[in-house]
Design an enzyme around this catalytic site. Structure first.
Site, mmCIF file in Angstrom:
data_model
loop_
_atom_site.group_PDB
_atom_site.id
_atom_site.type_symbol
_atom_site.label_atom_id
_atom_site.label_comp_id
_atom_site.label_asym_id
_atom_site.label_seq_id
_atom_site.Cartn_x
_atom_site.Cartn_y
_atom_site.Cartn_z
ATOM 1 N N ASN A 47 0.823 -1.201 0.000
ATOM 2 C CA ASN A 47 0.000 0.000 0.000
ATOM 3 C C ASN A 47 0.864 1.261 0.000
ATOM 4 O OD1 ASN A 47 0.581 -0.971 2.673
ATOM 5 N ND2 ASN A 47 -0.906 0.465 3.518
ATOM 6 N N GLU A 49 0.310 5.318 0.483
ATOM 7 C CA GLU A 49 -0.654 6.330 0.920
ATOM 8 C C GLU A 49 -0.285 7.701 0.365
ATOM 9 O OE1 GLU A 49 -0.963 5.857 5.208
ATOM 10 O OE2 GLU A 49 -2.140 4.020 4.909
ATOM 11 N N CYS A 58 -4.182 0.506 -2.309
ATOM 12 C CA CYS A 58 -3.969 -0.674 -1.465
ATOM 13 C C CYS A 58 -2.948 -1.623 -2.099
ATOM 14 C CB CYS A 58 -5.275 -1.451 -1.285
ATOM 15 S SG CYS A 58 -6.545 -0.597 -0.372
ATOM 16 N N GLU A 60 -3.199 -4.803 -2.675
ATOM 17 C CA GLU A 60 -3.770 -5.750 -3.641
ATOM 18 C C GLU A 60 -3.875 -5.118 -5.022
ATOM 19 O OE1 GLU A 60 -4.846 -4.912 -0.691
ATOM 20 O OE2 GLU A 60 -5.844 -6.565 0.361
ATOM 21 N N CYS A 92 -10.091 -5.001 0.740
ATOM 22 C CA CYS A 92 -11.225 -4.068 0.819
ATOM 23 C C CYS A 92 -12.116 -4.243 -0.421
ATOM 24 C CB CYS A 92 -10.743 -2.632 0.950
ATOM 25 S SG CYS A 92 -10.238 -1.886 -0.606
ATOM 26 N N CYS A 95 -10.688 -3.138 -3.820
ATOM 27 C CA CYS A 95 -9.726 -4.110 -4.354
ATOM 28 C C CYS A 95 -10.440 -5.346 -4.892
ATOM 29 C CB CYS A 95 -8.708 -4.505 -3.286
ATOM 30 S SG CYS A 95 -7.525 -3.183 -2.967
HETATM 31 N N1 THU Z 1 -5.128 -1.420 2.827
HETATM 32 C C1 THU Z 1 -4.589 -2.310 1.939
HETATM 33 O O1 THU Z 1 -3.477 -2.122 1.434
HETATM 34 N N2 THU Z 1 -5.319 -3.419 1.632
HETATM 35 C C2 THU Z 1 -6.542 -3.706 2.143
HETATM 36 O O2 THU Z 1 -7.163 -4.674 1.751
HETATM 37 C C3 THU Z 1 -7.120 -2.853 3.177
HETATM 38 C C4 THU Z 1 -6.425 -1.581 3.433
HETATM 39 C C5 THU Z 1 -4.347 -0.233 3.172
HETATM 40 C C6 THU Z 1 -4.908 1.069 2.706
HETATM 41 C C7 THU Z 1 -4.322 2.031 3.704
HETATM 42 O O3 THU Z 1 -3.033 2.408 3.269
HETATM 43 C C8 THU Z 1 -4.193 1.216 4.975
HETATM 44 O O4 THU Z 1 -4.259 -0.132 4.585
HETATM 45 C C9 THU Z 1 -5.258 1.493 6.026
HETATM 46 O O5 THU Z 1 -6.513 1.372 5.503
#
Ligand code: THU
Length: 137
Positions: A47, A49, A58, A60, A92, A95
């Protein structure tokens, strides 16, 4: 849980990639590894940000986009999602929708942490009725 060497290698790769996560806002680091049919190693993602939170991608989706960039037409075999959470984290909904474009309903999804795979699901367990314009075989 009995896992193949390929799955074990992908779990290791996801956990390693997770460490590169750029997540200064949530401090929630996620690693993903997407194994493709016909490709030896799993394609990893983490991920990333952004100060404008909606710009966050994310792990995935990062793995899916990288897989397409590297291999063109992709045929996913399985997905690993790795965190350090005791209760393994599921992808999520955004994704899942992106994955639905490429992944079959029966594709295995392995949810892992540093102790290994905690759960094994099928893609359809996570998204039973994807919005798709065609069927993924
Ligand atoms: N996140 C992911 O990388 N994958 C997921 O399936 C859920 C959330 C990340 C997004 C964000 O950077 C952090 O986790 C908190 O939500």
């Amino acid at each position: 849980m009995k896992l193949t060497k390929t799955v074990e290698a992908a779990v290791k790769a996801a956990l390693k990639t997770r460490k590169n996560s750029y997540s200064p806002y949530s401090d929630f680091k996620v690693g993903a590894a997407l194994k493709l049919k016909g490709v030896d190693h799993a394609v990893t993602g983490t991920n990333v940000e952004n100060a404008s939170y909606g710009g966050t991608v994310c792990a995935e989706r990062a793995a899916v986009f990288r897989a397409v960039a590297e291999h063109g037409r992709i045929r996913p075999e399985f997905l690993v999602v790795a965190t350090t959470e005791k209760k393994a984290t599921v992808p999520c909904a955004i994704c899942l929708q992106v994955l639905a474009e490429f992944c079959s309903d029966s594709m295995p999804v392995y949810l892992a942490n540093e102790s290994g795979v905690q759960r094994q699901l099928k893609f359809q367990d996570l998204l039973p009725e994807p919005f798709r314009s065609f069927e993924v075989k």
